[in-house]
Design an enzyme around this catalytic site. Structure first.
Site, PDB file in Angstrom:
ATOM      1  N   ASP A 158       0.829  -1.208   0.000  1.00  0.00           N
ATOM      2  CA  ASP A 158       0.000   0.000   0.000  1.00  0.00           C
ATOM      3  C   ASP A 158       0.867   1.263   0.000  1.00  0.00           C
ATOM      4  O   ASP A 158       1.958   1.270   0.569  1.00  0.00           O
ATOM      5  CB  ASP A 158      -0.925  -0.014   1.234  1.00  0.00           C
ATOM      6  CG  ASP A 158      -2.064   0.981   1.089  1.00  0.00           C
ATOM      7  OD1 ASP A 158      -2.350   1.397  -0.050  1.00  0.00           O
ATOM      8  OD2 ASP A 158      -2.665   1.355   2.111  1.00  0.00           O
TER       9      ASP A 158
ATOM     10  N   HIS B  42       2.451   3.475  -8.992  1.00  0.00           N
ATOM     11  CA  HIS B  42       2.305   2.054  -9.327  1.00  0.00           C
ATOM     12  C   HIS B  42       3.522   1.569 -10.127  1.00  0.00           C
ATOM     13  O   HIS B  42       4.011   0.465  -9.918  1.00  0.00           O
ATOM     14  CB  HIS B  42       1.018   1.811 -10.120  1.00  0.00           C
ATOM     15  CG  HIS B  42      -0.233   2.136  -9.349  1.00  0.00           C
ATOM     16  ND1 HIS B  42      -0.418   1.732  -8.044  1.00  0.00           N
ATOM     17  CD2 HIS B  42      -1.350   2.829  -9.684  1.00  0.00           C
ATOM     18  CE1 HIS B  42      -1.599   2.165  -7.620  1.00  0.00           C
ATOM     19  NE2 HIS B  42      -2.179   2.837  -8.597  1.00  0.00           N
TER      20      HIS B  42
ATOM     21  N   THR C 136     -10.489  -7.359  -5.486  1.00  0.00           N
ATOM     22  CA  THR C 136     -11.841  -7.359  -6.077  1.00  0.00           C
ATOM     23  C   THR C 136     -12.498  -5.985  -5.899  1.00  0.00           C
ATOM     24  O   THR C 136     -13.463  -5.665  -6.583  1.00  0.00           O
ATOM     25  CB  THR C 136     -12.731  -8.449  -5.419  1.00  0.00           C
ATOM     26  OG1 THR C 136     -12.529  -8.416  -3.999  1.00  0.00           O
ATOM     27  CG2 THR C 136     -12.400  -9.831  -5.933  1.00  0.00           C
TER      28      THR C 136
ATOM     29  N   LEU D 143      11.522 -20.351  -5.314  1.00  0.00           N
ATOM     30  CA  LEU D 143      10.485 -19.511  -4.684  1.00  0.00           C
ATOM     31  C   LEU D 143       9.178 -19.580  -5.473  1.00  0.00           C
ATOM     32  O   LEU D 143       9.195 -19.602  -6.701  1.00  0.00           O
ATOM     33  CB  LEU D 143      10.968 -18.055  -4.670  1.00  0.00           C
ATOM     34  CG  LEU D 143       9.981 -17.048  -4.065  1.00  0.00           C
ATOM     35  CD1 LEU D 143      10.026 -17.117  -2.535  1.00  0.00           C
ATOM     36  CD2 LEU D 143      10.293 -15.617  -4.528  1.00  0.00           C
TER      37      LEU D 143
ATOM     38  N   GLU E 273       1.707 -13.755  11.796  1.00  0.00           N
ATOM     39  CA  GLU E 273       2.199 -12.619  12.577  1.00  0.00           C
ATOM     40  C   GLU E 273       2.032 -11.382  11.692  1.00  0.00           C
ATOM     41  O   GLU E 273       2.403 -11.394  10.520  1.00  0.00           O
ATOM     42  CB  GLU E 273       3.683 -12.800  12.937  1.00  0.00           C
ATOM     43  CG  GLU E 273       3.957 -14.047  13.763  1.00  0.00           C
ATOM     44  CD  GLU E 273       3.241 -14.043  15.117  1.00  0.00           C
ATOM     45  OE1 GLU E 273       3.000 -12.947  15.652  1.00  0.00           O
ATOM     46  OE2 GLU E 273       2.914 -15.138  15.620  1.00  0.00           O
TER      47      GLU E 273
HETATM   48  C1  FPP Z   1      -1.969   0.193  -3.309  1.00  0.00           C
HETATM   49  O1  FPP Z   1      -1.518   1.524  -3.394  1.00  0.00           O
HETATM   50  C2  FPP Z   1      -1.529  -0.563  -4.439  1.00  0.00           C
HETATM   51  C3  FPP Z   1      -2.332  -1.138  -5.353  1.00  0.00           C
HETATM   52  C4  FPP Z   1      -3.797  -1.036  -5.334  1.00  0.00           C
HETATM   53  C5  FPP Z   1      -1.794  -1.876  -6.468  1.00  0.00           C
HETATM   54  C6  FPP Z   1      -0.514  -2.602  -6.213  1.00  0.00           C
HETATM   55  C7  FPP Z   1       0.279  -2.521  -7.447  1.00  0.00           C
HETATM   56  C8  FPP Z   1       1.625  -2.459  -7.512  1.00  0.00           C
HETATM   57  C9  FPP Z   1       2.512  -2.571  -6.369  1.00  0.00           C
HETATM   58  C10 FPP Z   1       2.298  -2.239  -8.816  1.00  0.00           C
HETATM   59  C11 FPP Z   1       1.960  -3.206  -9.856  1.00  0.00           C
HETATM   60  C12 FPP Z   1       2.265  -4.597  -9.462  1.00  0.00           C
HETATM   61  C13 FPP Z   1       2.850  -5.484 -10.263  1.00  0.00           C
HETATM   62  C14 FPP Z   1       3.017  -6.858  -9.812  1.00  0.00           C
HETATM   63  C15 FPP Z   1       3.362  -5.140 -11.593  1.00  0.00           C
HETATM   64  P1  FPP Z   1      -2.602   2.684  -3.409  1.00  0.00           P
HETATM   65  O2  FPP Z   1      -2.804   3.068  -4.836  1.00  0.00           O
HETATM   66  O3  FPP Z   1      -3.829   2.232  -2.684  1.00  0.00           O
HETATM   67  O4  FPP Z   1      -1.850   3.806  -2.645  1.00  0.00           O
HETATM   68  P2  FPP Z   1      -2.505   4.897  -1.701  1.00  0.00           P
HETATM   69  O5  FPP Z   1      -3.040   4.183  -0.482  1.00  0.00           O
HETATM   70  O6  FPP Z   1      -1.357   5.784  -1.380  1.00  0.00           O
HETATM   71  O7  FPP Z   1      -3.576   5.579  -2.495  1.00  0.00           O
END
Ligand code: FPP
Length: 225
Positions: A12, A29, A59, A124, A191
């Protein structure tokens, strides 16, 4: 000492990371995808870690603006295509979890392709949670097994889930203290570690420190020492 055999991460903070730098959320991202690679490589080289499960698209993430969702889809597809040689080189098995039927045909094909081509790898296991939600996973599992006239057992349900492996260590970056519908069944005795670092800033040193603390925890699984 505990072994962090299965680590799960709620990645996050991408959007906030980008906004703090005056950039568009999607740049976060993009930076987050680089960290996925870095953390995966660290786990490949850590003898205790067998499985790394990362929450890439929930989802609930469909509720985001259309352009952000589209960007995430493209980023995922690009990432998987680019990373296939690296999965093979490092003997990483890719096991997606979640209901990918909602994705475009092209993204579904890429996901299945990387899964099939790495199926023989025995290093892995990297699982990306894609259109994943624990409630959806549990409901799909129940619907799969409900035709049996026997009572559903814990083992039956566990085997019908996308992810059949208990989580040892669950980490959430970005400062919030919640599970957001991630691996709820599998984390019954995980944990939990919450850190303020935003995902694009999360480093192998942060993970190393968390694992160090984790190894010293007394895990009783509801029993006594
Ligand atoms: C949360 O940050 C992240 C996501 C909803 C998407 C996770 C995606 C990635 C880490 C990059 C793409 C992944 C791969 C495997 C290529 P947020 O957008 O909710 O951040 P915020 O809480 O600061 O708004």
């Amino acid at each position: 000492m505990n072994r962090a055999k299965h680590i799960a991460i709620v990645m996050d903070g991408n959007g906030r990371w980008a906004e703090l730098q005056g950039k568009k959320r999607v740049k976060g991202h993009e930076a987050g995808a680089k960290v996925v690679k870095k953390i995966t490589t660290y786990c490949v080289n850590h003898e205790d870690i067998e499985r790394l499960t990362l929450y890439a698209f929930s989802t609930e993430n469909w509720k985001r603006p259309r352009l952000e969702v589209e960007f995430l889809m493209k980023l995922l597809e690009k990432y998987l295509k680019n990373e296939l040689p690296s999965y093979l080189e490092h003997n990483i098995r890719f096991e997606p979890i979640g209901d990918i039927r909602a994705f475009s045909k092209s993204l579904q094909k890429t996901i299945k392709d990387v899964k099939e081509k790495t199926a023989h790898c025995d290093g892995l296991v990297q699982s990306l949670a894609l259109n994943y939600g624990a409630h959806d996973e549990i409901l799909r599992a129940i619907n799969k097994i409900k035709t049996s006239s026997d009572n559903i057992t814990e083992a039956m349900l566990s085997n019908a889930l996308d992810c059949k492996h208990n989580v040892d260590l669950l980490i959430r970056t970005g400062g919030d203290h919640r599970l957001s519908n991630f691996l709820l069944w599998q984390s019954a005795y995980a944990e939990l570690f919450f850190c303020d670092t935003l995902w694009p800033d999360f480093d192998t040193k942060d993970l190393e420190q968390i694992i160090k603390k984790f190894t010293k925890i007394e895990r009783r699984f509801g029993g006594l020492k």
